[in-house]
Design an enzyme around this catalytic site. Structure first.
Site, mmCIF file in Angstrom:
data_model
loop_
_atom_site.group_PDB
_atom_site.id
_atom_site.type_symbol
_atom_site.label_atom_id
_atom_site.label_comp_id
_atom_site.label_asym_id
_atom_site.label_seq_id
_atom_site.Cartn_x
_atom_site.Cartn_y
_atom_site.Cartn_z
ATOM 1 N N ASN A 87 1.041 -1.187 0.189
ATOM 2 C CA ASN A 87 0.077 0.223 -0.166
ATOM 3 C C ASN A 87 0.869 1.165 -0.243
ATOM 4 O O ASN A 87 0.403 2.304 -0.294
ATOM 5 C CB ASN A 87 -0.863 -0.122 1.254
ATOM 6 C CG ASN A 87 -1.528 1.322 1.332
ATOM 7 O OD1 ASN A 87 -2.359 1.980 0.857
ATOM 8 N ND2 ASN A 87 -0.992 1.878 2.525
ATOM 9 N N TYR A 152 4.475 9.001 -11.060
ATOM 10 C CA TYR A 152 3.592 8.103 -10.048
ATOM 11 C C TYR A 152 2.535 7.356 -10.977
ATOM 12 O O TYR A 152 2.452 6.131 -10.466
ATOM 13 C CB TYR A 152 2.744 9.497 -9.293
ATOM 14 C CG TYR A 152 1.917 8.691 -8.089
ATOM 15 C CD1 TYR A 152 2.067 8.027 -7.237
ATOM 16 C CD2 TYR A 152 0.233 8.537 -8.710
ATOM 17 C CE1 TYR A 152 1.226 7.531 -6.294
ATOM 18 C CE2 TYR A 152 -0.588 8.203 -7.651
ATOM 19 C CZ TYR A 152 -0.098 7.679 -6.641
ATOM 20 O OH TYR A 152 -0.983 6.998 -5.514
ATOM 21 N N LYS A 156 2.513 3.289 -10.816
ATOM 22 C CA LYS A 156 1.204 2.864 -10.577
ATOM 23 C C LYS A 156 0.658 1.946 -11.634
ATOM 24 O O LYS A 156 -0.237 0.724 -11.329
ATOM 25 C CB LYS A 156 -0.172 3.855 -10.210
ATOM 26 C CG LYS A 156 0.513 4.388 -8.922
ATOM 27 C CD LYS A 156 0.390 3.530 -7.673
ATOM 28 C CE LYS A 156 0.787 4.157 -6.344
ATOM 29 N NZ LYS A 156 0.690 3.157 -5.257
#
EC number: 1.1.1.100
Lengths: 245, 77
Positions: A87, A152, A156
């Site tokens: 996470n 980012y 992801k």
């Protein structure tokens, strides 16, 4: 349904809003939880709140040797890692043309490389046990892109491709690998947005509100459960309809 | 047969569910004994545990037959 009694779960980024809620939810379902994160204080506070079946395992995911050690520490503390929730994540936003190599690399290291290393580190035990659940927390921007977040979004999206590849490899051993892709979720990070910023975001969300950490942790609980044994390589989008993928 | 060979054979027979007679020195785990690539990773893990040794990834890649495994483990343990 969704009983995790006897299972041990390692959750990274457990000091944050979403990670903390994931740990609470898995714990409430009966799992023993290992709380990892950079800041020890919130981890200790969460551990005190949860009481039993909880271990604090601090780790800075930008320190790659420490990342290698984390699965071993988790096994030493809990006896096994049956469920891994990757996470933890960082952002270092900048316009693509201004983005430095360091801004790029640090986000890739923590979000993608640490996830790779943690998955690799827990697989041996899962293979022997013929049971395992890996849930990688991606993001809606991994699918849609977002200005200012080239690094980012790449990290992801990378998590999703990695999860699918690994899912293929270990499916025959009773191990599932899935991703959860949150949209805009109420956390300390989004509390800092101005009202104007928030209303601009919410205009893109059909449900007309931000999601809650509980709505992410519920998805993680499902994918961690025995009942989800036939679900692997998928990405569960929890974004209020913001992107219907 | 050496003690090492007998212990390696037992692991191979159990893991790949093959007949003992098929596990000869030149028997390839993948081509002759029906292993897939993940099975070979698991075999190496089982050897490591049985013999208390560490088999590095580059060495593991070269262990393709039963004979390779016995030779490597005999030298390492």
């Amino acid at each position: 349904m969704f009983d995790l009694t006897g299972k041990s779960a390692l959750v990274t980024g457990a000091s944050g809003g979403i990670g903390g809620e994931i740990a609470r939810t898995l714990h409430a379902a009966g799992a023993t939880v290992g709380l990892s994160g950079t800041r020890t204080e919130p981890l200790e506070a969460l551990a005190a709140e949860l009481g039993e079946r909880v271990y604090v395992l601090p780790c800075n995911l930008s320190d790659l040797p420490a990342v290698d050690a984390l699965p071993k520490e988790a096994v030493a503390a809990m006896g096994a890692v049956d469920i891994l929730v990757n996470n933890a994540g960082i952002t270092r936003d900048n316009l693509f043309m201004r983005m430095s190599d360091d801004e790029w690399q640090s986000v890739i290291d923590v979000n993608l490389t640490a996830t790779f290393k943690l998955c690799k580190g827990v697989l041996r035990g899962m293979m022997k046990a013929r049971w395992g659940r890996i849930v990688n927390i991606s993001s809606v921007v991994g699918a849609t892109g977002n200005p200012g977040q080239g690094n980012y979004a790449a990290s992801k999206a990378g998590m999703i491709g990695m999860s699918k590849s690994l899912a293929y490899e270990v499916a025959s051993r009773g191990i599932t690998v899935n991703a959860v892709a949150p949209g805009f979720i109420t956390t300390a990070m989004t509390d800092k947005l101005t009202e104007d910023q928030k209303s601009a975001i919410l205009a893109q969300v059909p449900t007309g509100r931000m999601g809650t950490p509980e709505e992410i942790s519920a998805a993680v609980l499902y994918l961690s459960s025995q009942e989800a044994a036939y679900v692997t390589g998928t990405t569960l989008h929890v974004n209020g309809g913001m992107a219907m993928l | 047969m050496s003690d090492v060979a007998a212990r390696v054979k037992k692991i191979v027979v159990e893991h790949l569910s093959v007949e003992e007679s098929k596990v000869t020195d030149n028997a390839s785990f993948i081509d002759d004994l029906g292993a897939d690539s993940l099975d070979t990773v698991e075999l190496v893990m089982a050897f490591e545990e049985e013999f208390g040794i560490e088999i590095p990834d580059d060495a593991a890649e070269n262990i393709q037959t039963f004979g390779d495994a016995v030779k490597f483990i005999s030298e390492a343990s």
